[in-house]
Design a protein around this motif. Structure first.
Motif, mmCIF file in Angstrom:
data_model
loop_
_atom_site.group_PDB
_atom_site.id
_atom_site.type_symbol
_atom_site.label_atom_id
_atom_site.label_comp_id
_atom_site.label_asym_id
_atom_site.label_seq_id
_atom_site.Cartn_x
_atom_site.Cartn_y
_atom_site.Cartn_z
ATOM 1 N N THR A 117 -3.582 -7.446 12.739
ATOM 2 C CA THR A 117 -2.815 -7.448 11.493
ATOM 3 C C THR A 117 -1.379 -7.880 11.467
ATOM 4 O O THR A 117 -0.698 -7.934 12.708
ATOM 5 C CB THR A 117 -2.763 -5.994 11.275
ATOM 6 O OG1 THR A 117 -2.181 -5.810 9.701
ATOM 7 C CG2 THR A 117 -1.855 -4.926 11.835
ATOM 8 N N ASP A 118 -0.840 -8.439 10.606
ATOM 9 C CA ASP A 118 0.361 -8.840 10.489
ATOM 10 C C ASP A 118 0.778 -8.876 8.848
ATOM 11 O O ASP A 118 -0.050 -9.116 8.121
ATOM 12 C CB ASP A 118 0.671 -10.258 11.196
ATOM 13 C CG ASP A 118 2.324 -10.537 11.287
ATOM 14 O OD1 ASP A 118 3.137 -9.721 11.316
ATOM 15 O OD2 ASP A 118 2.518 -11.684 11.611
ATOM 16 N N GLY A 119 2.062 -8.962 8.464
ATOM 17 C CA GLY A 119 2.611 -9.079 7.111
ATOM 18 C C GLY A 119 3.069 -10.574 6.832
ATOM 19 O O GLY A 119 3.460 -11.229 7.754
ATOM 20 N N MET A 132 2.481 -8.445 2.268
ATOM 21 C CA MET A 132 1.200 -8.022 2.182
ATOM 22 C C MET A 132 0.464 -8.349 3.501
ATOM 23 O O MET A 132 0.955 -9.156 4.164
ATOM 24 C CB MET A 132 0.434 -9.277 1.410
ATOM 25 C CG MET A 132 -1.066 -8.937 1.027
ATOM 26 S SD MET A 132 -1.866 -10.320 0.328
ATOM 27 C CE MET A 132 -0.870 -10.477 -1.370
ATOM 28 N N TRP A 133 -0.393 -7.113 4.008
ATOM 29 C CA TRP A 133 -0.687 -6.891 5.210
ATOM 30 C C TRP A 133 -2.428 -7.149 5.403
ATOM 31 O O TRP A 133 -2.984 -6.091 5.082
ATOM 32 C CB TRP A 133 -0.382 -5.860 5.771
ATOM 33 C CG TRP A 133 1.221 -5.563 6.282
ATOM 34 C CD1 TRP A 133 2.116 -5.918 5.429
ATOM 35 C CD2 TRP A 133 1.813 -5.447 7.457
ATOM 36 N NE1 TRP A 133 3.354 -5.831 5.936
ATOM 37 C CE2 TRP A 133 3.150 -5.489 7.196
ATOM 38 C CE3 TRP A 133 1.099 -5.368 8.986
ATOM 39 C CZ2 TRP A 133 3.967 -5.437 8.380
ATOM 40 C CZ3 TRP A 133 2.074 -5.124 9.780
ATOM 41 C CH2 TRP A 133 3.522 -5.282 9.739
ATOM 42 N N LEU A 157 -9.719 -5.955 5.774
ATOM 43 C CA LEU A 157 -9.088 -4.897 4.678
ATOM 44 C C LEU A 157 -7.661 -5.591 4.392
ATOM 45 O O LEU A 157 -7.399 -6.707 5.181
ATOM 46 C CB LEU A 157 -8.447 -3.507 5.484
ATOM 47 C CG LEU A 157 -7.721 -2.624 4.956
ATOM 48 C CD1 LEU A 157 -8.604 -1.846 3.980
ATOM 49 C CD2 LEU A 157 -7.243 -1.576 5.879
ATOM 50 N N LEU A 158 -7.352 -5.439 3.107
ATOM 51 C CA LEU A 158 -6.203 -6.070 2.815
ATOM 52 C C LEU A 158 -5.342 -5.304 2.063
ATOM 53 O O LEU A 158 -5.315 -4.571 0.965
ATOM 54 C CB LEU A 158 -6.604 -7.275 1.590
ATOM 55 C CG LEU A 158 -5.302 -8.087 1.010
ATOM 56 C CD1 LEU A 158 -4.603 -8.771 2.201
ATOM 57 C CD2 LEU A 158 -5.876 -9.083 -0.100
ATOM 58 N N ILE A 159 -3.926 -4.712 2.741
ATOM 59 C CA ILE A 159 -3.016 -3.693 2.258
ATOM 60 C C ILE A 159 -2.264 -4.572 1.179
ATOM 61 O O ILE A 159 -1.440 -5.482 1.541
ATOM 62 C CB ILE A 159 -2.431 -3.045 3.409
ATOM 63 C CG1 ILE A 159 -3.321 -2.878 4.482
ATOM 64 C CG2 ILE A 159 -1.371 -2.079 3.260
ATOM 65 C CD1 ILE A 159 -2.602 -1.929 5.817
ATOM 66 N N PRO A 160 -2.036 -4.071 0.097
ATOM 67 C CA PRO A 160 -1.275 -4.813 -1.152
ATOM 68 C C PRO A 160 0.203 -4.599 -0.821
ATOM 69 O O PRO A 160 0.688 -3.769 -0.179
ATOM 70 C CB PRO A 160 -1.897 -4.023 -2.464
ATOM 71 C CG PRO A 160 -2.173 -2.629 -1.847
ATOM 72 C CD PRO A 160 -2.814 -2.700 -0.646
#
Length: 569
Positions: A117-119, A132-133, A157-160
């Motif tokens: 994961t990374d932003g 966005m992560w 997964l897509l963290i808004p």
């Protein structure tokens, strides 16, 4: 397939009807694939579907191997105990996991996963602050050259945005963690096309892939302060400085004075009461910085080797901005050790060259266990050299972490299966999916789901261009069977080929050694000559072999008609 009785009482073959249904599915898959591959709009694709009504046959997908590449669906019999790391299965962490969970490791179809994961800002380098992560999962039950590729990575997964999740990332990760726990404990019923049987497939996350800041969010470990290193923990020695953010300021000189070291760099008081900061060996003048940046703007790299670093040089030509992790590796491994020779003190140049060599060895496709153990000690020794020249503020936790990289390679295997390069490329692809600036998450999700479905279907499509059979950007190489392996490829030269008459003897010897050392046909003789030198107790085998092998090989094969080649000797 079968027969039925029609209204006339005659038998009718059902095979044609089955094939028609198959053809419908195949045409839809092909059309959707072309739509995604060429980035058509939904409107144009809908209009095209209203015109095209061709039907194509569909192959049976119930095969042991993929219909196109004919390669195994999963990789079994991992690892060789020869002291060479080729795959994560050769690492100590993988082997220890197998010992602790023998039931899981007995079935090679159980999936080993890496989680990354990374932003990123979906709007590029605009001033809009947006983070966005995505959370990406990639399987390791694949051939080495397929691991970490985008076609086999899953956006789970897509963290808004617009704000980064920070320490609350565990709240967003909860649904994914629950599914991963279910895959680990209960498994999921899966159909194996090779055996035509169903089995209970389990999955396990081996490790996470992220930069150090994201590591702090995922693990909850504080990456700042006295206990910033998670490996050393309380055993790390640290010291509070006046200014730990800047490396070469007046406060950095005051740190040296507080520590009573390197008096030549202490601030000197002028007659008017002000202070003068003496020049250090590691500083560059404005002309030297400009010259180095001009070099970066002029260098051309082989296709796919590095990004266009010249775009990271600012308009004034004296600073670098926007570098990615791979760009930094190209700088430390290739450019800095060479270009800094004329600018910096020899001791600093030697230390930079040795540090770049360490990263080159760590980033090799295959690693030798015995070399990694030596590399850990070398890294410590190199950092000690740098400590004699650079200010204490330079040695923050990021520099300290280099000590642990060889140990991580021993545990996890080659670094190309755990580094951020492929993840950053995938983030760039996701950024290109944003078509609606007001709803970037929706744009990315919709485009990714369609692309993922069509990528999977394209494994079974024939006679059409896919991401698996597409030619590379620069396909200018043809192979001919005659001659040596090193000369078996025809390439497109950059300019007109001319014969140089004034080639020195040293250049001829270098070209001769290059051919000998890169001919696969001579690997046996190179190894034989190396063993002779080892038996003689020679220390610098590489240089000694480079000097003596051409003559030895000439005498060894001159009178053997099967091995004789005037080109080689």
């Amino acid at each position: 397939m079968g027969t039925t009785i029609n209204d006339d009482g005659n038998e009718e073959d059902e095979e044609d009807g089955d094939n028609d249904n198959d053809n419908d599915d195949d045409v839809a898959n092909n059309m959707l694939h072309v739509n995604v591959l060429n980035k058509w709009s939904n409107k144009s694709f809908t209009m095209l579907l209203g015109i095209l009504k061709d039907l194509l046959p569909k192959e049976n997908a119930n095969l042991e191997n993929f219909s196109i590449c004919q390669e195994s669906r999963y990789k079994s019999n991992y690892g060789k105990d020869d002291g060479i790391l080729r795959h994560p299965a050769d690492g100590e962490a993988w082997k220890d996991f197998d010992r602790q969970h023998p039931l899981f490791s007995q079935d090679s179809r159980n999936v080993r996963l890496g989680l990354a994961t990374d932003g990123f800002n979906p709007f590029g380098n605009m001033s809009n602050s947006y983070s966005m992560w995505p959370v990406i999962v990639m399987p390791y039950n694949l051939l080495p050259w397929k691991c970490m590729k985008q076609a086999f990575s899953m956006l789970s997964l897509l963290i808004p945005g617009p704000q980064a999740p920070g320490r609350d990332i565990d709240v967003y990760m909860r649904p994914l963690i629950d599914e991963l726990k279910e895959l680990w404990e209960d498994g999921v019923l899966t159909y194996d096309a090779s055996t035509e049987l169903s089995f209970q497939m389990h999955a396990a996350v081996m490790w996470t892939i992220n930069d150090f800041l994201a590591y702090g969010n995922l693990s909850g470990w504080s990456t700042k302060g006295y206990l910033a290193c998670p490996t050393c923990n309380k055993n790390a020695s640290s010291q509070w400085l006046r200014d730990g953010k800047n490396k070469d300021t007046e406060k950095a000189c005051m740190d040296l004075e507080d520590m009573k070291m390197r008096k030549e760099l202490h601030l000197k008081r002028r007659a008017d009461g002000s202070f003068e900061k003496p020049p250090a060996l590691y500083t560059l003048s404005s002309d030297e910085r400009y010259g180095f940046c001009e070099l970066l703007k002029s260098i051309k790299y082989p296709d796919g080797y590095a990004a266009n670093i010249s775009r990271c040089v600012n308009t004034k030509g004296d600073k670098l901005t926007g570098l990615k992790s791979h760009d930094f590796h190209v700088l430390i491994q290739r450019l800095l050790p060479i270009r800094m020779r004329g600018y910096l003190h020899n001791d600093i140049c030697v230390a930079l060259f040795e540090l770049g060599n360490v990263f080159q060895e760590l980033c090799s496709k295959t690693l030798k266990m015995k070399n990694l153990e030596i590399l850990e000690d070398r890294t410590i020794f190199i950092l000690c050299k740098l400590e004699k020249k650079f200010p204490p503020a330079f040695f923050d936790v990021m520099v300290h972490l280099a000590i642990h990289l060889p140990r991580e390679a021993i545990l996890g295997g080659p670094v190309q299966y755990r580094r951020m390069y492929p993840i950053e490329r995938l983030l760039g692809t996701l950024k290109g999916y944003v078509a609606n600036g007001a709803r970037p998450e929706g744009s990315i999700t919709e485009a990714y789901v369609v692309n993922e479905c069509l990528t999977f279907c394209s494994m079974y499509l024939g006679g059409i261009e896919t991401v698996f059979n597409r030619e590379k950007r620069n396909v200018d190489v043809s192979v001919h069977e005659s001659g040596l392996e090193v000369f078996a490829q025809n390439v497109r030269p950059f300019g007109l080929i001319t014969r140089v008459s004034n080639v020195s003897q040293k250049e001829r010897e270098m070209a001769h050694w290059f051919v000998l050392n890169n001919s696969l046909e001579l690997d046996h003789y190179l190894e034989q000559h190396k063993n002779l030198l080892e038996n003689e107790g020679v220390r610098d085998i590489t240089n000694r072999q480079k000097k003596e092998f051409p003559k030895w090989f000439k005498e060894h094969v001159r009178y053997n008609p099967k091995l004789y080649s005037a080109t080689l000797i």
